[in-house]
Design a protein around this motif. Structure first.
Motif, short mmCIF file in Angstrom:
data_model
loop_
_atom_site.label_atom_id
_atom_site.label_comp_id
_atom_site.label_asym_id
_atom_site.label_seq_id
_atom_site.Cartn_x
_atom_site.Cartn_y
_atom_site.Cartn_z
N LYS A 289 -5.31 6.73 0.74
CA LYS A 289 -4.35 5.66 0.94
C LYS A 289 -2.92 6.17 0.88
CE LYS A 289 -4.72 1.43 -0.35
NZ LYS A 289 -4.87 0.18 -1.12
N LYS A 290 -2.63 7.07 -0.06
CA LYS A 290 -1.27 7.59 -0.19
C LYS A 290 -0.85 8.36 1.08
CE LYS A 290 -1.09 7.87 -5.23
NZ LYS A 290 -0.99 8.77 -6.41
N MET A 291 -1.81 9.08 1.66
CA MET A 291 -1.48 9.82 2.87
C MET A 291 -1.34 8.88 4.08
SD MET A 291 -0.91 12.71 1.81
CE MET A 291 -0.43 13.28 3.44
N LEU A 292 -2.10 7.78 4.09
CA LEU A 292 -1.91 6.77 5.14
C LEU A 292 -0.54 6.13 4.99
CD1 LEU A 292 -5.40 5.01 5.38
CD2 LEU A 292 -4.32 6.46 7.10
N TYR A 293 -0.15 5.84 3.75
CA TYR A 293 1.20 5.32 3.51
C TYR A 293 2.25 6.28 4.05
CZ TYR A 293 -0.91 2.09 0.08
OH TYR A 293 -1.67 1.13 -0.56
N THR A 294 2.04 7.58 3.78
CA THR A 294 2.99 8.60 4.23
C THR A 294 3.12 8.60 5.74
OG1 THR A 294 2.44 10.02 2.34
CG2 THR A 294 3.51 11.08 4.22
N GLY A 295 1.98 8.56 6.44
CA GLY A 295 2.00 8.55 7.90
C GLY A 295 2.71 7.33 8.45
N ILE A 296 2.43 6.16 7.86
CA ILE A 296 3.06 4.92 8.33
C ILE A 296 4.57 4.97 8.12
CG2 ILE A 296 3.25 2.44 7.90
CD1 ILE A 296 0.24 2.48 7.20
N VAL A 297 5.01 5.46 6.96
CA VAL A 297 6.45 5.55 6.67
C VAL A 297 7.14 6.50 7.65
CG1 VAL A 297 8.16 6.36 4.99
CG2 VAL A 297 6.27 4.90 4.24
N LEU B 203 8.87 -1.74 17.03
CA LEU B 203 7.53 -1.41 16.53
C LEU B 203 7.49 -1.27 15.02
CD1 LEU B 203 6.42 1.22 19.22
CD2 LEU B 203 5.65 -1.15 19.02
N ILE B 204 8.66 -1.14 14.41
CA ILE B 204 8.72 -1.02 12.94
C ILE B 204 8.08 -2.25 12.28
CG2 ILE B 204 10.99 -2.10 12.59
CD1 ILE B 204 11.55 0.15 10.55
N VAL B 205 8.14 -3.38 12.97
CA VAL B 205 7.52 -4.61 12.45
C VAL B 205 6.02 -4.43 12.29
CG1 VAL B 205 7.08 -7.05 12.92
CG2 VAL B 205 9.31 -6.07 13.47
N LEU B 206 5.38 -3.81 13.30
CA LEU B 206 3.93 -3.59 13.25
C LEU B 206 3.56 -2.64 12.10
CD1 LEU B 206 3.17 -3.14 17.06
CD2 LEU B 206 3.01 -5.23 15.70
N PHE B 207 4.33 -1.57 11.95
CA PHE B 207 4.05 -0.61 10.88
C PHE B 207 4.27 -1.26 9.51
CE2 PHE B 207 5.01 2.46 14.34
CZ PHE B 207 3.82 3.16 14.30
N ALA B 208 5.29 -2.08 9.39
CA ALA B 208 5.58 -2.74 8.11
C ALA B 208 4.44 -3.69 7.72
CB ALA B 208 6.90 -3.50 8.20
N ILE B 209 3.96 -4.47 8.69
CA ILE B 209 2.85 -5.39 8.41
C ILE B 209 1.60 -4.60 8.02
CG2 ILE B 209 1.29 -7.11 9.39
CD1 ILE B 209 3.60 -8.01 11.19
N GLY B 210 1.30 -3.54 8.77
CA GLY B 210 0.14 -2.71 8.45
C GLY B 210 0.23 -2.11 7.06
N LEU B 211 1.43 -1.65 6.69
CA LEU B 211 1.64 -1.05 5.37
C LEU B 211 1.40 -2.06 4.26
CD1 LEU B 211 2.64 1.43 3.74
CD2 LEU B 211 4.95 0.49 3.96
#
Length: 430
Positions: free
Chosen positions: A300-308, A396-404
């Motif tokens: 999860k932490k690495m997924l967070y990193t990729g999304i950020v 697209l930052i909106v999509l990443f923010a919702i996913g995060l």
């Protein structure tokens, strides 16, 4: 790769095999060739682009509908192997068939291209689900990441060969027309895909599944309906799929529209090809890095990193002005493109029950395919409203923010324990 088993190596090699199709046919050479064929046939540029878009949408829609249904049927013991082989054969034969399409028949080209898409993406539903059959849960992340890394490397090799054939044909060094050279790349892609899938066909077999019963199709629909009824039991899985829908939408949109960004900045076709190669090369080691870091710090932490990192890409896109800016953006994407996709696949494999892996990877396919629709639409609307493609990408930052945010609510520990209990129960019953 000596520490990996024969089944694990063979599974990873399929990423090496079919990634050539996705780079050469889906992303790079086929779209350019198709546009030339359509133009020679007198089809207006806007119309030919629209027809290609319709073709992709139709294939995507068919796969999205069939994914969970086929996955549910494939969960019966022995069926996954048959379904994977069926779609793989369709993909390879239809890719080979592209070589024989006359260079003035754009419609037949699109029809066969649809079959290649159904074959390649259909096989991937079962390929992804095979990960639970070939390895243990503590090796899922590293194995998935290694697979993606091999995919980037494996796609680059035939891609370089194909580009060399096209360029030498254009310069008159080899006795081929540009059209014949382009069609030759389709032949190379099919042969590459076929040759490196042989280990997968030989060494990877379905290990988990439910017992066969009469009326397979009818009972598969019943099992699918039962899954929906028990959706609360699988709350963790579907919560993750919602998060995945949003952030992978952003990832896919940036990948699919990258050439448009480069064109807006004045990059030539050659510059774009070089940039695309660079992304492939850089993404390979970073996929492995993501896998190793996931073992240390958690998936999860690495997924967070990729999304950020992708959110940073969206912000940086607003200030894109030069070719140097484009390269910085491309390298940022390369650091996380493979990692976020690989860990999403392994994360999902962690939280699904093994005996229903195909069914749930069918849902995984649905969310991934439909996610490919909303992102480009959002970019298009914002670009038209603002008159700037940079603002379109930034949206697209909106999509990443919702996913995060949604991903933060996925109860990882509870999900892993629950799934482990299901697996233990199944293994005792076998």
């Amino acid at each position: 790769m000596s520490k990996f088993t024969k089944a694990e190596k063979s599974w990873m090699m399929y990423d090496w095999a079919d990634s050539a199709y996705f780079l050469i046919i889906v992303t790079a050479i086929f779209p350019i060739y198709y546009k030339e064929v359509a133009d020679n046939a007198g089809v207006l540029g806007a119309n030919s682009t629209a027809y290609l878009g319709y073709t992709i949408s139709i294939a995507t829609f068919i796969l999205a509908l069939l994914g969970p249904i086929l996955g549910t049927i494939a969960d019966y013991k022995g069926m996954k192997d048959k379904f994977f082989t069926f779609f793989f054969v369709i993909g390879v034969i239809s890719t080979l068939a592209l070589f024989f399409v006359p260079d003035d028949n754009w419609l037949l080209l699109l029809i066969i291209y649809t079959l290649t898409t159904l074959g390649a993406r259909g096989a991937n539903v079962f390929y992804d689900a095979y990960i639970v059959d070939v390895t243990s849960r503590d090796r899922l992340d590293e194995l998935s990441a290694r697979g993606y890394a091999l995919g980037y490397i494996g796609s680059t090799i035939p891609f370089i060969v194909c580009i060399a054939i096209i360029l030498t044909a254009q310069m008159g060094i080899i006795p081929l027309s540009t059209s014949a050279a382009s069609r030759t790349t389709f032949l190379i892609t099919a042969i590459w895909w076929l040759a490196f899938t042989i280990p997968m066909l030989r060494n990877v077999k379905q290990q988990y599944g439910v017992q066969r019963e009469p009326r397979v199709v009818v009972n598969s629909f019943k099992r699918l309906a039962q899954t929906f009824k028990e959706i609360r039991q699988y709350r963790t899985i579907f919560l993750f799929l919602i998060a995945y829908f949003f952030y992978i939408d952003g990832v896919g949109t940036i990948i699919s529209m990258s050439t448009a960004y480069g064109t807006d900045l004045g990059l030539s076709a050659t510059d774009l090809i070089i940039a695309l190669l660079a992304v492939q090369i850089v993404a390979a080691p970073f996929s492995i890095v993501y896998g190793k870091l996931a073992n240390r710090f958690g998936v999860k932490k690495m997924l967070y990193t990729g999304i950020v990192i992708y959110m940073i890409v969206c912000v940086y896109a607003m200030f894109l002005k030069t070719i140097a800016d484009f390269w910085i953006l491309a390298m940022l994407v390369a650091t996380s493109q493979g990692g976020i996709q690989a860990l999403s696949r392994s994360y999902f494999a962690h939280i699904v029950p093994k005996e229903k892996s195909n069914e749930f990877f069918g849902f995984y396919t649905i969310f991934g395919r439909f996610a490919a629709v909303s992102g480009p639409f959002l970019v298009g609307v914002i670009t038209q409203l603002t008159g700037s493609s940079a603002f379109g990408v930034a949206s697209l930052i909106v999509l990443f923010a919702i996913g995060l945010v949604v991903l933060m609510f996925v109860p990882w520990t509870a999900a892993r324990n629950a799934t482990a209990d299901l697996d233990n129960t199944l293994e005792k019953s076998l």
